[in-house]
Design an enzyme around this catalytic site. Structure first.
Site, PDB file in Angstrom:
ATOM      1  N   LYS A  23       0.819  -1.208   0.000  1.00 54.07           N
ATOM      2  CA  LYS A  23       0.000   0.000   0.000  1.00 54.07           C
ATOM      3  C   LYS A  23       0.864   1.275   0.000  1.00 54.07           C
ATOM      4  O   LYS A  23       2.078   1.214   0.244  1.00 54.07           O
ATOM      5  CB  LYS A  23      -0.948  -0.032   1.207  1.00 54.07           C
ATOM      6  CG  LYS A  23      -1.954  -1.205   1.166  1.00 54.07           C
ATOM      7  CD  LYS A  23      -2.996  -1.074   2.264  1.00 54.07           C
ATOM      8  CE  LYS A  23      -3.990  -2.224   2.235  1.00 54.07           C
ATOM      9  NZ  LYS A  23      -5.099  -2.034   3.195  1.00 54.07           N
TER      10      LYS A  23
ATOM     11  N   TYR B  42     -12.342  -2.337  -4.045  1.00 51.36           N
ATOM     12  CA  TYR B  42     -12.856  -2.549  -2.687  1.00 51.36           C
ATOM     13  C   TYR B  42     -14.386  -2.518  -2.640  1.00 51.36           C
ATOM     14  O   TYR B  42     -14.965  -2.234  -1.579  1.00 51.36           O
ATOM     15  CB  TYR B  42     -12.267  -1.505  -1.742  1.00 51.36           C
ATOM     16  CG  TYR B  42     -10.855  -1.830  -1.273  1.00 51.36           C
ATOM     17  CD1 TYR B  42     -10.612  -2.975  -0.506  1.00 51.36           C
ATOM     18  CD2 TYR B  42      -9.783  -0.988  -1.559  1.00 51.36           C
ATOM     19  CE1 TYR B  42      -9.332  -3.273  -0.061  1.00 51.36           C
ATOM     20  CE2 TYR B  42      -8.486  -1.289  -1.107  1.00 51.36           C
ATOM     21  CZ  TYR B  42      -8.277  -2.432  -0.359  1.00 51.36           C
ATOM     22  OH  TYR B  42      -7.019  -2.731   0.091  1.00 51.36           O
TER      23      TYR B  42
ATOM     24  N   ARG C  39      -1.314 -14.395   4.268  1.00 47.00           N
ATOM     25  CA  ARG C  39      -2.058 -13.765   5.366  1.00 47.00           C
ATOM     26  C   ARG C  39      -1.330 -13.924   6.699  1.00 47.00           C
ATOM     27  O   ARG C  39      -1.380 -13.030   7.546  1.00 47.00           O
ATOM     28  CB  ARG C  39      -3.487 -14.298   5.417  1.00 47.00           C
ATOM     29  CG  ARG C  39      -4.282 -13.809   4.195  1.00 47.00           C
ATOM     30  CD  ARG C  39      -5.722 -14.231   4.221  1.00 47.00           C
ATOM     31  NE  ARG C  39      -6.488 -13.562   5.257  1.00 47.00           N
ATOM     32  CZ  ARG C  39      -7.017 -12.350   5.155  1.00 47.00           C
ATOM     33  NH1 ARG C  39      -6.834 -11.630   4.052  1.00 47.00           N
ATOM     34  NH2 ARG C  39      -7.726 -11.837   6.124  1.00 47.00           N
TER      35      ARG C  39
ATOM     36  N   THR D 201      -5.246  -7.371  10.462  1.00 45.35           N
ATOM     37  CA  THR D 201      -5.570  -6.129   9.742  1.00 45.35           C
ATOM     38  C   THR D 201      -5.168  -4.896  10.541  1.00 45.35           C
ATOM     39  O   THR D 201      -4.622  -3.940   9.987  1.00 45.35           O
ATOM     40  CB  THR D 201      -7.099  -6.077   9.466  1.00 45.35           C
ATOM     41  OG1 THR D 201      -7.479  -7.280   8.797  1.00 45.35           O
ATOM     42  CG2 THR D 201      -7.458  -4.876   8.617  1.00 45.35           C
TER      43      THR D 201
ATOM     44  N   ARG E 102       2.730  -6.333   9.065  1.00 44.28           N
ATOM     45  CA  ARG E 102       1.975  -5.199   9.620  1.00 44.28           C
ATOM     46  C   ARG E 102       2.526  -4.759  10.970  1.00 44.28           C
ATOM     47  O   ARG E 102       2.580  -3.558  11.255  1.00 44.28           O
ATOM     48  CB  ARG E 102       0.486  -5.543   9.691  1.00 44.28           C
ATOM     49  CG  ARG E 102      -0.177  -5.440   8.305  1.00 44.28           C
ATOM     50  CD  ARG E 102      -1.526  -6.073   8.294  1.00 44.28           C
ATOM     51  NE  ARG E 102      -2.271  -5.795   7.068  1.00 44.28           N
ATOM     52  CZ  ARG E 102      -3.293  -6.545   6.639  1.00 44.28           C
ATOM     53  NH1 ARG E 102      -3.671  -7.601   7.343  1.00 44.28           N
ATOM     54  NH2 ARG E 102      -3.926  -6.239   5.524  1.00 44.28           N
TER      55      ARG E 102
ATOM     56  N   ASN F 146      -2.067   0.214   6.622  1.00 43.99           N
ATOM     57  CA  ASN F 146      -1.621  -1.059   7.197  1.00 43.99           C
ATOM     58  C   ASN F 146      -0.703  -1.858   6.278  1.00 43.99           C
ATOM     59  O   ASN F 146      -0.663  -3.079   6.325  1.00 43.99           O
ATOM     60  CB  ASN F 146      -2.817  -1.883   7.701  1.00 43.99           C
ATOM     61  CG  ASN F 146      -3.710  -2.378   6.577  1.00 43.99           C
ATOM     62  OD1 ASN F 146      -3.593  -1.940   5.445  1.00 43.99           O
ATOM     63  ND2 ASN F 146      -4.597  -3.302   6.894  1.00 43.99           N
TER      64      ASN F 146
ATOM     65  N   HIS G 204      -2.111  -5.534   1.508  1.00 39.81           N
ATOM     66  CA  HIS G 204      -3.388  -6.233   1.337  1.00 39.81           C
ATOM     67  C   HIS G 204      -3.080  -7.623   0.801  1.00 39.81           C
ATOM     68  O   HIS G 204      -2.132  -7.790   0.044  1.00 39.81           O
ATOM     69  CB  HIS G 204      -4.285  -5.491   0.331  1.00 39.81           C
ATOM     70  CG  HIS G 204      -5.454  -6.311  -0.136  1.00 39.81           C
ATOM     71  ND1 HIS G 204      -6.620  -6.406   0.576  1.00 39.81           N
ATOM     72  CD2 HIS G 204      -5.603  -7.126  -1.213  1.00 39.81           C
ATOM     73  CE1 HIS G 204      -7.457  -7.228  -0.054  1.00 39.81           C
ATOM     74  NE2 HIS G 204      -6.854  -7.671  -1.149  1.00 39.81           N
TER      75      HIS G 204
ATOM     76  N   GLU H  57      -9.406 -10.808  -7.750  1.00 41.15           N
ATOM     77  CA  GLU H  57      -8.440  -9.727  -7.539  1.00 41.15           C
ATOM     78  C   GLU H  57      -7.266  -9.818  -8.515  1.00 41.15           C
ATOM     79  O   GLU H  57      -6.757  -8.793  -8.977  1.00 41.15           O
ATOM     80  CB  GLU H  57      -7.941  -9.759  -6.091  1.00 41.15           C
ATOM     81  CG  GLU H  57      -9.049  -9.382  -5.105  1.00 41.15           C
ATOM     82  CD  GLU H  57      -8.586  -9.331  -3.653  1.00 41.15           C
ATOM     83  OE1 GLU H  57      -9.398  -8.929  -2.810  1.00 41.15           O
ATOM     84  OE2 GLU H  57      -7.417  -9.683  -3.365  1.00 41.15           O
TER      85      GLU H  57
HETATM   86  P1  CMP Z   1      -7.418  -4.680   3.430  1.00 44.33           P
HETATM   87  O1  CMP Z   1      -6.927  -6.077   3.648  1.00 44.33           O
HETATM   88  O2  CMP Z   1      -6.789  -3.940   2.312  1.00 44.33           O
HETATM   89  O3  CMP Z   1      -9.007  -4.730   3.183  1.00 44.33           O
HETATM   90  C1  CMP Z   1      -9.842  -3.629   3.482  1.00 44.33           C
HETATM   91  C2  CMP Z   1      -9.151  -2.563   4.264  1.00 44.33           C
HETATM   92  O4  CMP Z   1      -9.979  -1.665   4.959  1.00 44.33           O
HETATM   93  C3  CMP Z   1      -8.304  -3.195   5.351  1.00 44.33           C
HETATM   94  O5  CMP Z   1      -7.199  -3.858   4.773  1.00 44.33           O
HETATM   95  C4  CMP Z   1      -7.989  -1.969   6.211  1.00 44.33           C
HETATM   96  O6  CMP Z   1      -6.831  -1.277   5.764  1.00 44.33           O
HETATM   97  C5  CMP Z   1      -9.210  -1.067   5.987  1.00 44.33           C
HETATM   98  N1  CMP Z   1     -10.016  -0.907   7.194  1.00 44.33           N
HETATM   99  C6  CMP Z   1     -10.224   0.244   7.878  1.00 44.33           C
HETATM  100  N2  CMP Z   1     -11.013   0.048   8.927  1.00 44.33           N
HETATM  101  C7  CMP Z   1     -11.327  -1.270   8.950  1.00 44.33           C
HETATM  102  C8  CMP Z   1     -12.117  -2.093   9.822  1.00 44.33           C
HETATM  103  N3  CMP Z   1     -12.765  -1.600  10.883  1.00 44.33           N
HETATM  104  N4  CMP Z   1     -12.207  -3.423   9.530  1.00 44.33           N
HETATM  105  C9  CMP Z   1     -11.591  -3.941   8.452  1.00 44.33           C
HETATM  106  N5  CMP Z   1     -10.832  -3.205   7.593  1.00 44.33           N
HETATM  107  C10 CMP Z   1     -10.700  -1.891   7.840  1.00 44.33           C
END
Ligand code: CMP
Length: 140
Positions: free
Chosen positions: A10, A50, A86, A92, A103, A113, A116, A127
């Site tokens: 990211k 997204y 993962r 996350t 992370r 973060n 992805h 994807e």
């Molecule tokens: P990602 O795996 O890219 O998928 C969706 C993204 O939304 C996640 O990583 C986070 O960076 C972002 N995000 C922000 N707030 C939340 C939340 N409460 N729960 C899950 N994802 C979140």
């Protein structure tokens, strides 16, 4: 089984100049970079990517962040690649990510973060075709 998964480094991690450090973790875990491209997403592209999250309260912030700078996108290939990636990424929310994960080491917040990764086989296919529509997959 040998799987492919979609990985995004990211804007925060690209800006920190840690693409190579993150690639080294993929490689050390036995994942191969099967395809890669750097792209600065448009708002429409980020919203489409997204799309499953569009009703979530964090959607606008997520999209704003993902278009704040270029991202590095790759297809990772290897044994159990989806789960392995993962595990390498960690939770996350970086505050909850296990130590030694990407992370925990590189992310600043739940939005910024660092990475992805696809969460399942079905999502991985969708994807991967989003970013690499012409990608040919050959048996070997
Ligand atoms: P990602 O795996 O890219 O998928 C969706 C993204 O939304 C996640 O990583 C986070 O960076 C972002 N995000 C922000 N707030 C939340 C939340 N409460 N729960 C899950 N994802 C979140």
């Amino acid at each position: 089984a040998i799987e492919r998964t979609l990985s995004i480094i990211k804007p925060d991690a690209v800006a920190k100049n840690v693409i190579g450090q993150i690639y080294a973790r993929f490689e050390a875990a036995g994942l191969k970079i099967a395809a890669a491209r750097m792209i600065h997403l448009s708002r429409a592209e980020a919203e489409q990517f997204y799309g499953v999250h569009k009703e979530r309260p964090f959607f606008k912030d997520l999209v704003d962040f993902m278009i704040s700078g270029p991202v590095m996108v790759q297809v990772l290939e290897g044994e159990n690649a989806i789960l392995k990636n993962r595990e390498l990424m960690g939770a996350t929310d970086p505050k909850k990510a296990a130590s030694g994960t990407i992370r925990a080491d590189f992310a600043d917040s739940i939005d910024a973060n660092a990475v992805h990764g696809s969460d399942a086989g079905e999502t991985a296919q969708v994807e991967i075709s989003f970013f690499f529509p012409g990608l040919n997959i050959y048996a070997r």
